[in-house]
Design a protein around this motif. Structure first.
Motif, mmCIF file in Angstrom:
data_model
loop_
_atom_site.group_PDB
_atom_site.id
_atom_site.type_symbol
_atom_site.label_atom_id
_atom_site.label_comp_id
_atom_site.label_asym_id
_atom_site.label_seq_id
_atom_site.Cartn_x
_atom_site.Cartn_y
_atom_site.Cartn_z
ATOM 1 N N MET A 1 39.051 -2.266 -66.885
ATOM 2 C CA MET A 1 38.485 -1.489 -65.768
ATOM 3 C C MET A 1 37.807 -0.230 -66.306
ATOM 4 O O MET A 1 38.367 0.479 -67.115
ATOM 5 N N ASN A 2 36.585 0.004 -65.832
ATOM 6 C CA ASN A 2 35.811 1.151 -66.274
ATOM 7 C C ASN A 2 35.965 2.290 -65.244
ATOM 8 O O ASN A 2 35.488 2.191 -64.105
ATOM 9 N N ILE A 3 36.646 3.356 -65.662
ATOM 10 C CA ILE A 3 36.973 4.466 -64.749
ATOM 11 C C ILE A 3 35.695 5.127 -64.209
ATOM 12 O O ILE A 3 35.621 5.499 -63.034
ATOM 13 N N LYS A 4 34.689 5.227 -65.073
ATOM 14 C CA LYS A 4 33.433 5.860 -64.661
ATOM 15 C C LYS A 4 32.788 5.098 -63.493
ATOM 16 O O LYS A 4 32.294 5.700 -62.537
ATOM 17 N N ARG A 5 32.813 3.771 -63.601
ATOM 18 C CA ARG A 5 32.238 2.960 -62.518
ATOM 19 C C ARG A 5 33.068 3.088 -61.239
ATOM 20 O O ARG A 5 32.527 3.121 -60.131
ATOM 21 N N VAL A 6 34.390 3.167 -61.406
ATOM 22 C CA VAL A 6 35.260 3.326 -60.228
ATOM 23 C C VAL A 6 34.922 4.641 -59.523
ATOM 24 O O VAL A 6 34.790 4.688 -58.289
ATOM 25 N N ILE A 7 34.742 5.697 -60.301
ATOM 26 C CA ILE A 7 34.427 7.011 -59.715
ATOM 27 C C ILE A 7 33.062 6.970 -59.026
ATOM 28 O O ILE A 7 32.893 7.485 -57.915
ATOM 29 N N LEU A 9 31.549 4.330 -57.696
ATOM 30 C CA LEU A 9 31.699 3.548 -56.461
ATOM 31 C C LEU A 9 32.463 4.336 -55.405
ATOM 32 O O LEU A 9 32.115 4.337 -54.228
ATOM 33 N N LEU A 10 33.506 5.010 -55.858
ATOM 34 C CA LEU A 10 34.377 5.775 -54.959
ATOM 35 C C LEU A 10 33.588 6.890 -54.274
ATOM 36 O O LEU A 10 33.632 7.039 -53.049
ATOM 37 N N TRP A 11 32.827 7.648 -55.058
ATOM 38 C CA TRP A 11 32.078 8.765 -54.514
ATOM 39 C C TRP A 11 31.013 8.263 -53.537
ATOM 40 O O TRP A 11 30.824 8.820 -52.458
ATOM 41 N N PHE A 12 30.326 7.189 -53.915
ATOM 42 C CA PHE A 12 29.281 6.633 -53.055
ATOM 43 C C PHE A 12 29.871 6.209 -51.708
ATOM 44 O O PHE A 12 29.354 6.550 -50.649
ATOM 45 N N ASP A 13 30.965 5.458 -51.749
ATOM 46 C CA ASP A 13 31.563 4.954 -50.512
ATOM 47 C C ASP A 13 32.134 6.098 -49.673
ATOM 48 O O ASP A 13 31.943 6.143 -48.457
ATOM 49 N N PHE A 14 32.786 7.036 -50.334
ATOM 50 C CA PHE A 14 33.398 8.169 -49.626
ATOM 51 C C PHE A 14 32.316 9.007 -48.946
ATOM 52 O O PHE A 14 32.398 9.292 -47.746
ATOM 53 N N TYR A 15 31.291 9.377 -49.700
ATOM 54 C CA TYR A 15 30.229 10.250 -49.179
ATOM 55 C C TYR A 15 29.511 9.593 -47.994
ATOM 56 O O TYR A 15 29.322 10.212 -46.948
ATOM 57 N N HIS A 16 29.138 8.314 -48.153
ATOM 58 C CA HIS A 16 28.376 7.662 -47.094
ATOM 59 C C HIS A 16 29.247 7.286 -45.902
ATOM 60 O O HIS A 16 28.738 7.165 -44.782
ATOM 61 N N GLU A 121 37.331 -3.175 -59.896
ATOM 62 C CA GLU A 121 36.728 -1.845 -59.714
ATOM 63 C C GLU A 121 36.318 -1.616 -58.257
ATOM 64 O O GLU A 121 36.523 -0.530 -57.704
ATOM 65 N N ILE A 122 35.776 -2.659 -57.636
ATOM 66 C CA ILE A 122 35.405 -2.549 -56.211
ATOM 67 C C ILE A 122 36.664 -2.335 -55.375
ATOM 68 O O ILE A 122 36.723 -1.452 -54.516
ATOM 69 N N PHE A 123 37.679 -3.129 -55.666
ATOM 70 C CA PHE A 123 38.931 -3.083 -54.895
ATOM 71 C C PHE A 123 39.587 -1.702 -54.973
ATOM 72 O O PHE A 123 39.920 -1.093 -53.951
ATOM 73 N N ILE A 124 39.731 -1.205 -56.193
ATOM 74 C CA ILE A 124 40.397 0.096 -56.382
ATOM 75 C C ILE A 124 39.576 1.219 -55.746
ATOM 76 O O ILE A 124 40.115 2.107 -55.068
#
Lengths: 267, 307
Positions: A1-7, A9-16, A121-124
């Protein structure tokens, strides 16, 4: 799992989510609920809480003994925040964490992500995004409760801040397994609305089962996090530690089930 | 040479029905492949298995020597899934920037990469718009643009030109031609003229099974066929008369366009036979709108799939 990609994805989903139905379906009812309650507490609610009627009302959310202790030993307004937040957590988590995976999995939008990141990564990221949005709401509600408590409860600043942080931590912790519970539902449903209905049904049915079978099989109560609620706000510290561990274990179990479903799902 | 994609005994079932059945396939890098077959043949299912959207029911699939979902391969594959919507309420630029960031572009580099692919498709004016406000063709071009982000080594395009106007479709074909020396394309399409035009290899599947995988030049090497576009559909009697001509092997009607027929023949005097065929057609009061000699990919695929 790539932490950078998780962050990412997380920021994009959270912000939008904050500007779309996905987040507003939670933020608006949550905001209205706390605005109404805190407005009441600020407009003389403190006096009501110190009355017998106030005590009786609060004892509906927990036992009379615990209610008494919370209202006497701690700033009452923050105690109301703690008890109310713990009580309404299932309802608001259903509103805030319903669309972690369901709609995008069924519409196929995840296909654009799948050539760039893993399912895990998507799930987390979706789990954390839903959790952070609900946590953000809780932090604002706690902050407002603390300010009102400082203005009305006549307690020491240090005592109020310490108790506010303690209450906030407990509510944030208690929210975790509920968000994970909604992950399970969202992993196999195909719409946000369907997930809300299925989540509510699954919660109520499990709750009824627990009430019905509890006397014969006491361990059935560990199907839902509610069982740890009284321990979390309990008096004995040892109980609280067990409750914290129990809640973390429950979160991991729920998330594992959700992941098993999601990793096999056709996207 | 190492294999780009390897499928061994690959099977995918939906509700006990096999969409892909025991498929063995090896694809080498540096090719431009067309994936063709009739409706329900399993093209999109195979495409989805290679992309990692679907999990195989049994068998094995490897892309770049690993499972399709392996983290290490992320960003090496660009995909255009069929009719897949973008997220509503989020601008095209924001969504494409996310994809660029996931492929390792940081800050301004992500934005530059998005502008690069949008310019490639001549759709920079769509950057600030929301996907739900775009037409089908515009959304399709945005979807193609996202497949090109990060210059992937393998690009999978599912029906890349369906729904596009002729100019936009031509743009897409030109992009494929320009990029095919740098990467491998797998293009799933019903437009066999397009496959014949841009691809050098073809994979034909039917009912989930591999019918043929070869170079297009190997498939359509025979020069013993006539392709006719008629004014009306060929009557049964005319078809019978054509079949009875000495040297005619088969008369194939294009299922997608009954006015288009391919006549396969094996004759020592092909020019004479050609005149007989035209005279037979005219005898049945049919006009020839279009005429060409030599086997087309369409005719061959229809022949293979029918057989």
């Amino acid at each position: 799992m790539n932490i950078k990609r998780v962050i990412t994805l997380l920021w994009f989903d959270f912000y939008h989510s904050l500007f779309r139905l996905k987040g507003l379906a939670f933020l608006i009812p949550f905001g209205l609920f706390w605005y109404t309650l805190l407005w009441f507490l600020n407009e003389g609610g403190s006096e009501f809480l110190s009355s017998i009627e106030g005590l009786m009302l609060i004892s509906k959310l927990t036992s009379l003994e615990v209610a008494q202790e919370l209202l006497v030993l701690h700033p009452p307004i923050l105690s109301v925040f703690l008890l109310t937040a713990l009580t309404v957590t299932p309802l608001f988590v259903i509103l805030g964490a319903n669309n972690q995976l369901a709609a995008d999995a069924s519409s196929g939008s995840f296909r654009y992500l799948l050539s760039r990141c893993t399912r895990l990564e998507i799930f987390i990221s979706r789990f954390l995004s839903a959790y952070f949005m609900i946590a953000m709401g809780i932090i604002f509600a706690c902050l407002a409760s603390t300010l009102i408590s400082l203005n009305n409860d006549n307690r020491e600043l240090n005592e109020t801040i310490t108790y506010a942080l303690q209450s906030l931590s407990l509510v944030l912790l208690y929210t975790l397994p509920y968000v994970a519970f909604m992950s399970i539902i969202s992993a196999f449903m195909s719409s946000a609305l369907g997930t809300i209905l299925m989540g509510a049904c699954a919660y109520v049915m499990t709750f009824v089962l627990i009430i019905y079978w509890h006397s014969d099989f006491p361990s059935i109560s560990y199907l839902l996090p509610n069982t740890f609620k009284d321990d979390l706000i309990g008096i004995a510290r040892n109980d609280s530690v067990i409750a914290i561990l129990g809640i973390l274990a429950m979160t991991i179990i729920y998330l594992s089930i959700a992941w098993i479903i999601f990793r096999k799902r056709n996207l | 040479m190492s294999k780009l994609i390897e499928c061994r005994k690959l099977t995918k079932s939906f509700a006990r029905k096999n969409a892909i059945e025991n498929l063995d396939l090896l694809i080498e890098p540096g090719r431009t492949l067309g994936l063709v077959g009739p409706n329900g043949a399993g093209k999109t299912t195979l495409f989805s298995l290679i992309s990692g959207y679907l999990k195989p029911s049994s068998g094995e699939i490897r892309v770049f020597g690993d499972a399709p979902g392996a983290a290490s391969k992320k960003g090496r594959i660009g995909t255009l899934p069929q009719d897949t919507p973008f997220l509503r309420g989020i601008s095209v630029e924001a969504q494409l920037s996310l994809y660029a960031k996931l492929q390792g572009y940081i800050g301004k580099a992500a934005k530059s990469e998005v502008i690069r692919v949008l310019e490639h498709l001549r759709i920079t004016d769509l950057a600030k718009q929301y996907p739900e406000t775009l037409s089908f063709g515009q959304r399709k071009r945005v979807a193609i643009a996202q497949a090109l982000i990060g210059e992937p080594e393998l690009i999978l395009l599912d029906e890349p030109t369906s729904g596009l106007d002729p100019v936009a479709a031509n743009d897409v074909r030109n992009i494929i031609r320009a990029l095919r020396k740098q990467c491998t394309f797998i293009i799933s399409s019903h437009n066999l003229d397009e496959i014949g035009d841009v691809c050098d290899e073809v994979i034909i599947i039917k009912q989930g099974k591999l019918v043929k995988h070869c170079l297009i030049s190997e498939l359509v090497e025979r020069d013993s066929s006539l392709n006719l576009l008629l004014s009306d559909a060929l009557p049964e009697q005319a078809q019978q008369d054509l079949n009875e001509l000495i040297g005619v092997d088969d008369v194939i009607t294009d299922p997608a366009n009954p006015l288009r027929i391919t006549i396969l023949f094996d004759s020592e005097q092909p020019d004479q036979l050609q005149l007989e065929i035209m005279s037979t057609v005219q005898k049945h009061q049919l006009s020839i709108v279009e005429f060409s000699r030599g086997e087309t990919l369409t005719g061959k695929v229809v022949d293979l799939v029918k057989g």
